[in-house]
Design a protein around this motif. Structure first.
Motif, PDB file in Angstrom:
ATOM      1  N   UNK A   1      30.442  96.279 -49.298  1.00  0.00           N
ATOM      2  CA  UNK A   1      30.821  97.595 -48.783  1.00  0.00           C
ATOM      3  C   UNK A   1      31.724  97.479 -47.569  1.00  0.00           C
ATOM      4  N   UNK A   2      31.534  96.429 -46.787  1.00  0.00           N
ATOM      5  CA  UNK A   2      32.320  96.236 -45.575  1.00  0.00           C
ATOM      6  C   UNK A   2      32.427  94.739 -45.307  1.00  0.00           C
ATOM      7  N   UNK A   3      33.515  94.346 -44.667  1.00  0.00           N
ATOM      8  CA  UNK A   3      33.692  92.937 -44.328  1.00  0.00           C
ATOM      9  C   UNK A   3      34.277  92.783 -42.944  1.00  0.00           C
ATOM     10  N   UNK A   4      33.864  91.753 -42.247  1.00  0.00           N
ATOM     11  CA  UNK A   4      34.426  91.388 -40.947  1.00  0.00           C
ATOM     12  C   UNK A   4      35.135  90.065 -41.171  1.00  0.00           C
ATOM     13  N   UNK A   5      36.474  90.108 -41.136  1.00  0.00           N
ATOM     14  CA  UNK A   5      37.263  88.967 -41.575  1.00  0.00           C
ATOM     15  C   UNK A   5      38.604  88.924 -40.870  1.00  0.00           C
ATOM     16  N   UNK A   6      39.323  87.824 -41.106  1.00  0.00           N
ATOM     17  CA  UNK A   6      40.711  87.687 -40.682  1.00  0.00           C
ATOM     18  C   UNK A   6      41.537  88.049 -41.899  1.00  0.00           C
ATOM     19  N   UNK A   7      42.231  89.160 -41.842  1.00  0.00           N
ATOM     20  CA  UNK A   7      42.985  89.617 -42.999  1.00  0.00           C
ATOM     21  C   UNK A   7      44.106  88.637 -43.309  1.00  0.00           C
ATOM     22  N   UNK A   8      44.129  88.094 -44.522  1.00  0.00           N
ATOM     23  CA  UNK A   8      45.193  87.166 -44.888  1.00  0.00           C
ATOM     24  C   UNK A   8      46.556  87.842 -44.800  1.00  0.00           C
ATOM     25  N   UNK A   9      47.546  87.182 -44.189  1.00  0.00           N
ATOM     26  CA  UNK A   9      48.844  87.808 -43.993  1.00  0.00           C
ATOM     27  C   UNK A   9      49.596  88.081 -45.284  1.00  0.00           C
ATOM     28  N   UNK A  10      49.370  87.271 -46.297  1.00  0.00           N
ATOM     29  CA  UNK A  10      50.109  87.433 -47.549  1.00  0.00           C
ATOM     30  C   UNK A  10      49.382  88.320 -48.538  1.00  0.00           C
ATOM     31  N   UNK A  11      48.238  88.852 -48.154  1.00  0.00           N
ATOM     32  CA  UNK A  11      47.468  89.711 -49.051  1.00  0.00           C
ATOM     33  C   UNK A  11      47.098  90.973 -48.292  1.00  0.00           C
ATOM     34  N   UNK A  12      47.901  91.986 -48.452  1.00  0.00           N
ATOM     35  CA  UNK A  12      47.583  93.255 -47.818  1.00  0.00           C
ATOM     36  C   UNK A  12      46.272  93.791 -48.360  1.00  0.00           C
ATOM     37  N   UNK A  13      45.708  94.759 -47.693  1.00  0.00           N
ATOM     38  CA  UNK A  13      44.411  95.259 -48.133  1.00  0.00           C
ATOM     39  C   UNK A  13      44.455  96.021 -49.449  1.00  0.00           C
ATOM     40  N   UNK A  14      45.654  96.339 -49.969  1.00  0.00           N
ATOM     41  CA  UNK A  14      45.739  97.055 -51.247  1.00  0.00           C
ATOM     42  C   UNK A  14      44.973  98.356 -51.206  1.00  0.00           C
ATOM     43  N   UNK A  15      43.941  98.452 -52.027  1.00  0.00           N
ATOM     44  CA  UNK A  15      43.119  99.655 -52.072  1.00  0.00           C
ATOM     45  C   UNK A  15      42.082  99.694 -50.951  1.00  0.00           C
ATOM     46  N   UNK A  16      42.068  98.687 -50.120  1.00  0.00           N
ATOM     47  CA  UNK A  16      41.084  98.608 -49.041  1.00  0.00           C
ATOM     48  C   UNK A  16      41.654  99.177 -47.758  1.00  0.00           C
ATOM     49  N   UNK A  17      40.788  99.737 -46.966  1.00  0.00           N
ATOM     50  CA  UNK A  17      41.188 100.237 -45.652  1.00  0.00           C
ATOM     51  C   UNK A  17      40.866  99.168 -44.630  1.00  0.00           C
ATOM     52  N   UNK A  18      41.852  98.769 -43.834  1.00  0.00           N
ATOM     53  CA  UNK A  18      41.662  97.717 -42.833  1.00  0.00           C
ATOM     54  C   UNK A  18      41.851  98.297 -41.439  1.00  0.00           C
ATOM     55  N   UNK A  19      41.028  97.846 -40.524  1.00  0.00           N
ATOM     56  CA  UNK A  19      41.105  98.291 -39.138  1.00  0.00           C
ATOM     57  C   UNK A  19      40.777  97.113 -38.234  1.00  0.00           C
ATOM     58  N   UNK A  20      41.553  96.945 -37.165  1.00  0.00           N
ATOM     59  CA  UNK A  20      41.247  95.888 -36.204  1.00  0.00           C
ATOM     60  C   UNK A  20      39.998  96.315 -35.442  1.00  0.00           C
ATOM     61  N   UNK A  21      38.987  95.487 -35.515  1.00  0.00           N
ATOM     62  CA  UNK A  21      37.709  95.798 -34.889  1.00  0.00           C
ATOM     63  C   UNK A  21      37.545  95.052 -33.571  1.00  0.00           C
ATOM     64  N   UNK A  22      38.051  93.836 -33.515  1.00  0.00           N
ATOM     65  CA  UNK A  22      37.925  93.025 -32.311  1.00  0.00           C
ATOM     66  C   UNK A  22      39.008  91.963 -32.311  1.00  0.00           C
ATOM     67  N   UNK A  23      39.315  91.478 -31.135  1.00  0.00           N
ATOM     68  CA  UNK A  23      40.227  90.351 -30.990  1.00  0.00           C
ATOM     69  C   UNK A  23      39.459  89.238 -30.301  1.00  0.00           C
ATOM     70  N   UNK A  24      39.730  88.008 -30.717  1.00  0.00           N
ATOM     71  CA  UNK A  24      39.034  86.856 -30.164  1.00  0.00           C
ATOM     72  C   UNK A  24      40.028  85.931 -29.485  1.00  0.00           C
TER      73      UNK A  24
END
Length: 156
Positions: free
Chosen positions: A48-71
């Motif tokens: 249902x939800x993921x906390x990840x590093x979004x791959x640069x060559x794979x946009x979220x497509x049908x997924x909604x992505x939001x920056x949650x935190x920076x490390x």
């Protein structure tokens, strides 16, 4: 929910408590997964939800992505390294050092961000080992010069 390992040390701990207070009847099932596996599982409806590093060559497509935190980028050095006692280490001070980094095949987002950070400091990193296992990475760092004979995986 899927979680990359680094999120378990800060992002997740700051989220779970407040979530539990706000939604006391909801149970969470967290699974440690690399970013690429999370993107696939989210797309297939297995997460249902993921906390990840979004791959640069794979946009979220049908997924909604939001920056949650920076490390911050953190250098882990063997105790004998000349920079080991430094409170802060500039990335450009690591020029010429062999790096142990996140596996490009499983964490392409993190890997690309790291390479871009090095490029921004005027160099391409010499990657000696790629892994997604923290203990493996720490073992190579602790081994010091003994592992420098390893060659980086070929770029794909």
């Amino acid at each position: 929910m899927g979680v990359v390992r680094s999120a378990t040390h800060g992002v997740l701990t700051g989220l779970v408590g407040p979530f539990g207070e706000r939604f006391p009847g909801v149970s969470l099932a967290a699974r440690e997964m690399n970013s690429l596996a999370q993107v696939e599982a989210l797309g297939a409806g297995r997460l249902d939800v993921g906390f990840l590093y979004l791959p640069p060559d794979r946009g979220p497509g049908d997924l909604e992505a939001e920056t949650f935190a920076e490390e911050p980028l953190v250098a882990v050095l063997p105790a004998y390294h000349p920079l080991a006692d430094s409170r802060r280490v500039r990335l450009d001070a690591m020029f010429g050092e062999p790096f142990v980094v996140a596996d490009r095949a499983r964490e392409p987002g993190w890997n690309e961000q790291f390479r871009e950070a090095c490029k921004g400091h005027g160099f391409a990193p010499g990657v000696a080992v790629e892994t997604t296992e923290l203990l493996v990475a720490l073992g190579f760092v602790a081994a010091g010069p003994a592992w420098r004979c390893f060659r980086p995986p070929s770029a794909t």
